[in-house]
Design an enzyme around this catalytic site. Sequence first.
Site, PDB file in Angstrom:
ATOM      1  N   GLU A  60       0.696  -1.095   0.012  1.00 24.75           N
ATOM      2  CA  GLU A  60       0.300  -0.449   0.004  1.00 24.75           C
ATOM      3  C   GLU A  60       1.377   1.509   0.017  1.00 24.75           C
ATOM      4  O   GLU A  60       0.271   2.514  -0.436  1.00 24.75           O
ATOM      5  CB  GLU A  60      -0.841   0.414   1.414  1.00 24.75           C
ATOM      6  CG  GLU A  60      -1.946  -0.846   0.803  1.00 24.75           C
ATOM      7  CD  GLU A  60      -1.669  -2.620   1.158  1.00 24.75           C
ATOM      8  OE1 GLU A  60      -0.431  -2.431   2.005  1.00 24.75           O
ATOM      9  OE2 GLU A  60      -2.772  -3.315   0.749  1.00 24.75           O
ATOM     10  N   HIS A 129     -12.416  -5.325   7.787  1.00 24.38           N
ATOM     11  CA  HIS A 129     -12.592  -4.836   6.417  1.00 24.38           C
ATOM     12  C   HIS A 129     -13.929  -3.653   6.560  1.00 24.38           C
ATOM     13  O   HIS A 129     -15.479  -4.218   6.070  1.00 24.38           O
ATOM     14  CB  HIS A 129     -12.875  -6.143   5.635  1.00 24.38           C
ATOM     15  CG  HIS A 129     -12.370  -7.335   5.251  1.00 24.38           C
ATOM     16  ND1 HIS A 129     -11.718  -7.743   6.370  1.00 24.38           N
ATOM     17  CD2 HIS A 129     -11.315  -6.993   4.368  1.00 24.38           C
ATOM     18  CE1 HIS A 129     -10.651  -8.946   5.677  1.00 24.38           C
ATOM     19  NE2 HIS A 129     -10.590  -8.651   4.830  1.00 24.38           N
TER      20      HIS A 129
END
Lengths: 327, 364
Positions: A60, A129
Amino acid sequence: MAVRTMIDSIRETLADEMRRDETIIVLGEDVGKKGGVFLATDGLYDEFGGDRVIDTPLTESMIIGASIGAAINGLRPVPEIQFADFIMPAFNQIVSEAARMRYRSNGAFSCPITIRAPYGGGVHGALYHSQSVEAFFSHVPGLKVVIPSTPHDARGLLRSSIRDEDPVLFFEHKKMYRSVRGDVPDSDYVVPLGSAKVTREGSQVTLVGYGLMAQYSLEAADILDSDGIRAEVVDVRCLRPLDTATILESVRKTGKCVVVYEDNRFGGYGAEIAAILAEEAFDYLDGPVVRVTGPDVPGVPYNHVLEDWFMPDPERIATAARRLAGY
Amino acid sequence: MATDAATTQLGADLGLTRADLIEMYRLIAITRAIDERMWILNRAGKIPFVISGQGHEGAQVGLAYSLRKGHDWMVPYYRSVASLITFGMHPREIMIAQFAKGVDPSSGGRQMPGHYGVKDRNILSVSSPVTTQVLHATGIALAAKLRKTDQVAITYTGEGSSNQGDFFEALNFAGIHKLPVVFVVENNGYAISVPMSMQSSVPDIAMRGEGFGMPGVIVDGADVLDCYRTGKEAIDRARRGDGPTLIEAKVTRMTAHSSDDQQTKYRTAEDLQAGQERDPLPRFREELRQAGVLDEATEAKLLAESKVVVEDATDWAESQSDPDPATAQRHVYADAPPARMDDPFWQTERFIGDGGPTSRGGAS
């Protein structure tokens, strides 16, 4: 005019923008042939090829850091972070680099990137999530933070974000991707960054929210209406820059405000709205500014009973608003 | 003594002329003179902070000398003065960053000394979190490749930085896509106080290149011509589309980490002495003397010029105005905040400005 889901609206806007501006690239994990885990980039690889739709390693910080560099050298990257929960390795690149590039170079360099990331709970995503991460980034001067709540706004705001000269975080509530539908004009309209919207007129209490909570606030207003309470709903749409004028105007009219956010209560984004109301609308308030939020636990738990316990919903918003209306 | 025949040969195999050699020497010497002046200014209380590149200059000039100025990209770190001067920054621009004056092109006085950047010369702004820039160079190279600009990006870090995750992520991505980027690690043996043996289980950073599908090259940072050769090969390779190179230049840090560091606390006298002996400046000077490139007249001329340049840069920088505090809100965003754009500063300014709210207003 056509009816679209959120995900369709986002995907079509990405494709439209990439057709319009060949400097736009998309990069992220699984954004290529797979079309993204939520299919937000589905079809882009086939249309624009691997040079402009780049599957990255699971890195990321690289996704954002390389986007910054690419933007410096003439591209307009739209990186995707697969889940907002996984944006943390890129926090340094976003906050120390993208946000400060313009300021620290005294205006010489800019960083036009739009970081898309699905956020939010209610989809059995558990701790990692489901997170709402907007407060971390809304705190930072130099960043813009956008959260749409309708397919129409998703399109207009994504256009504005991609065309903006500054780094934008564009958070999409994953529970809304396919559950929310709405009219999306075919025209090349934009929704300017920094404009909130009154999505329902009312007179007795203002509900302020964004993303899924803007939708839930509308549903709460329906519930309240059956109780004879006329709630006004303001969809923030853009957390930074914030359209304080629209919020203040509404609260000065109703005298009461419920701020709704899904994130943990303590230090959440809505706390800033409450503070602004305390400073700017004190003389108009007929009751305390009330927050309906997620609880202060470190994440959204998985089991559906526990998840329901975590998530703010229309009933909770209505309950708080009802109590406030009677204050 | 070298013969005349030999003197004409120094650097010829690398395509370097006598003028090139003298220019490279000049860049090293001027950088050293500027750096030494910074410390004097710091000790005199005129500038609060110095971060130094003494001992790194030979590697920096050699590695950067074959870049195309104004075309390629340099993504520096805080010890990069010699790289920057080689790539087109003016000594005045370096010196004004020390004083952080308003016309400082790097940041307008916003950043600490050492955080250089000049947009019109493709020199990216430096930040303090180390290694972030290695990913920026990778992104710049990605854009160069996709836009077919024929540009090469070169970026620099210390060996300390090379342990950050961003370093590995950058090499990995650049290797996958064969991006036109050159990664330079200036290994001076210390991450502030932590020696190489506590930073890495292997003695060389360069060997990490192999793990990312690129050459990892070690070069003696005091050997200016070998640095030139190494840099040119990597830059040419990148421009040809053959991909990135990792270069580890073994250099010496001849000063403390910064003006706020006391390196005798963690380095032995022997280690410090050995470090001084690896100074690239006298070594290159002697090499050029031996080759007959540098004669007394040229040396005297360069020395005199260096003094003038440093004096000029210092006097000019010191005489510039401080930035106007009224400008401190500028350049947060591209556009000035419109009326509806909310920033906490705008929200509170009128309260702070007049000593706080004094009356209940508005609602009555």
